[in-house]
Motif scaffolding. Structure first.
Motif, mmCIF file in Angstrom:
data_model
loop_
_atom_site.group_PDB
_atom_site.id
_atom_site.type_symbol
_atom_site.label_atom_id
_atom_site.label_comp_id
_atom_site.label_asym_id
_atom_site.label_seq_id
_atom_site.Cartn_x
_atom_site.Cartn_y
_atom_site.Cartn_z
ATOM 1 N N ALA A 260 0.835 -1.207 0.000
ATOM 2 C CA ALA A 260 0.000 0.000 0.000
ATOM 3 C C ALA A 260 0.870 1.258 0.000
ATOM 4 O O ALA A 260 0.562 2.241 -0.690
ATOM 5 C CB ALA A 260 -0.949 -0.007 1.195
ATOM 6 N N LEU A 261 1.956 1.230 0.750
ATOM 7 C CA LEU A 261 2.867 2.388 0.772
ATOM 8 C C LEU A 261 3.476 2.643 -0.604
ATOM 9 O O LEU A 261 3.546 3.787 -1.060
ATOM 10 C CB LEU A 261 3.979 2.169 1.808
ATOM 11 N N ILE A 262 3.903 1.580 -1.261
ATOM 12 C CA ILE A 262 4.488 1.720 -2.596
ATOM 13 C C ILE A 262 3.437 2.204 -3.584
ATOM 14 O O ILE A 262 3.703 3.074 -4.427
ATOM 15 C CB ILE A 262 5.129 0.396 -3.067
ATOM 16 N N MET A 263 2.237 1.665 -3.494
ATOM 17 C CA MET A 263 1.172 2.101 -4.407
ATOM 18 C C MET A 263 0.854 3.582 -4.207
ATOM 19 O O MET A 263 0.660 4.316 -5.171
ATOM 20 C CB MET A 263 -0.086 1.251 -4.213
ATOM 21 N N ARG A 264 0.815 4.029 -2.961
ATOM 22 C CA ARG A 264 0.542 5.435 -2.677
ATOM 23 C C ARG A 264 1.674 6.310 -3.241
ATOM 24 O O ARG A 264 1.422 7.330 -3.882
ATOM 25 C CB ARG A 264 0.391 5.653 -1.176
ATOM 26 N N ALA A 265 2.925 5.907 -3.017
ATOM 27 C CA ALA A 265 4.070 6.662 -3.530
ATOM 28 C C ALA A 265 4.081 6.674 -5.058
ATOM 29 O O ALA A 265 4.372 7.704 -5.685
ATOM 30 C CB ALA A 265 5.374 6.086 -2.979
ATOM 31 N N LEU A 266 3.762 5.542 -5.658
ATOM 32 C CA LEU A 266 3.736 5.441 -7.117
ATOM 33 C C LEU A 266 2.620 6.302 -7.700
ATOM 34 O O LEU A 266 2.820 7.000 -8.705
ATOM 35 C CB LEU A 266 3.568 3.980 -7.537
ATOM 36 N N HIS A 267 1.472 6.298 -7.074
ATOM 37 C CA HIS A 267 0.364 7.139 -7.527
ATOM 38 C C HIS A 267 0.773 8.608 -7.481
ATOM 39 O O HIS A 267 0.562 9.358 -8.436
ATOM 40 C CB HIS A 267 -0.868 6.880 -6.655
ATOM 41 N N ARG A 268 1.385 9.012 -6.382
ATOM 42 C CA ARG A 268 1.861 10.389 -6.234
ATOM 43 C C ARG A 268 2.922 10.715 -7.300
ATOM 44 O O ARG A 268 2.903 11.779 -7.908
ATOM 45 C CB ARG A 268 2.410 10.591 -4.825
#
Length: 163
Positions: A5-13
């Motif tokens: 989830a952290l990586i997905m949030r960072a990638l989305h940003r």
């Protein structure tokens, strides 16, 4: 929140940031037709990545929104036209350099997401990364190619002009 989830949030940003910067570069270098048109097309890819990450994020308990609103809808990017800038060539090189760094960061996040999908046997997450990561690599190749093509003349003219 778990690591995926952290990586997905960072990638989305990161994808959102890349789309915004590509749109700003397209607007700022409107007179450079290849830059303007390709940057606009590449921004659409990052917008699509944002939507796809947001869709997959629901499965991971994330409430991510889609891409940023169009710059025209938000009142413009505030980016002045580079044609009016005395060092437009150097500005373009700097813009391409910044784009490359953001795309490279996104590429690393896509790679981490790919590895997490493999380790977690998450086929849907793996398909997302497999669909989007190659486009991010293409964005990086474009910035590299443009920097290679534009640097020699731009930098030697800039050096000759200041000597």
């Amino acid at each position: 929140m778990n690591g995926v989830a952290l990586i997905m949030r960072a990638l989305h940003r990161g994808e959102r940031r890349l789309a915004e910067q590509l749109e700003a570069v397209a607007a700022r270098h409107r007179a450079e037709h290849e830059i303007h048109h390709v940057a606009t097309d590449l921004a659409r890819w990052s917008d699509e990545h944002c939507l796809r990450i947001a869709g997959e994020g629901v499965r991971h308990g994330l409430g991510l929104d889609g891409p940023a609103p169009d710059a025209a809808d938000a009142g413009g990017t505030g980016a002045a036209d580079a044609a009016d800038h005395p060092d437009a060539g150097l500005l373009l090189l700097h813009d391409l350099w910044e784009l490359h760094l953001v795309a490279a960061g996104n590429s690393l996040y896509w790679e981490m997401l790919t590895q997490a999908a493999r380790a977690g046997h998450d086929d849907e997450l793996g398909r997302l990364a497999a669909a989007c990561h190659p486009r991010t690599l293409r964005q990086m190749r474009w910035t590299t190619t443009m920097l290679k093509n534009l640097s020699p003349q731009t930098l030697t003219v800039a050096c000759d002009g200041s000597a």
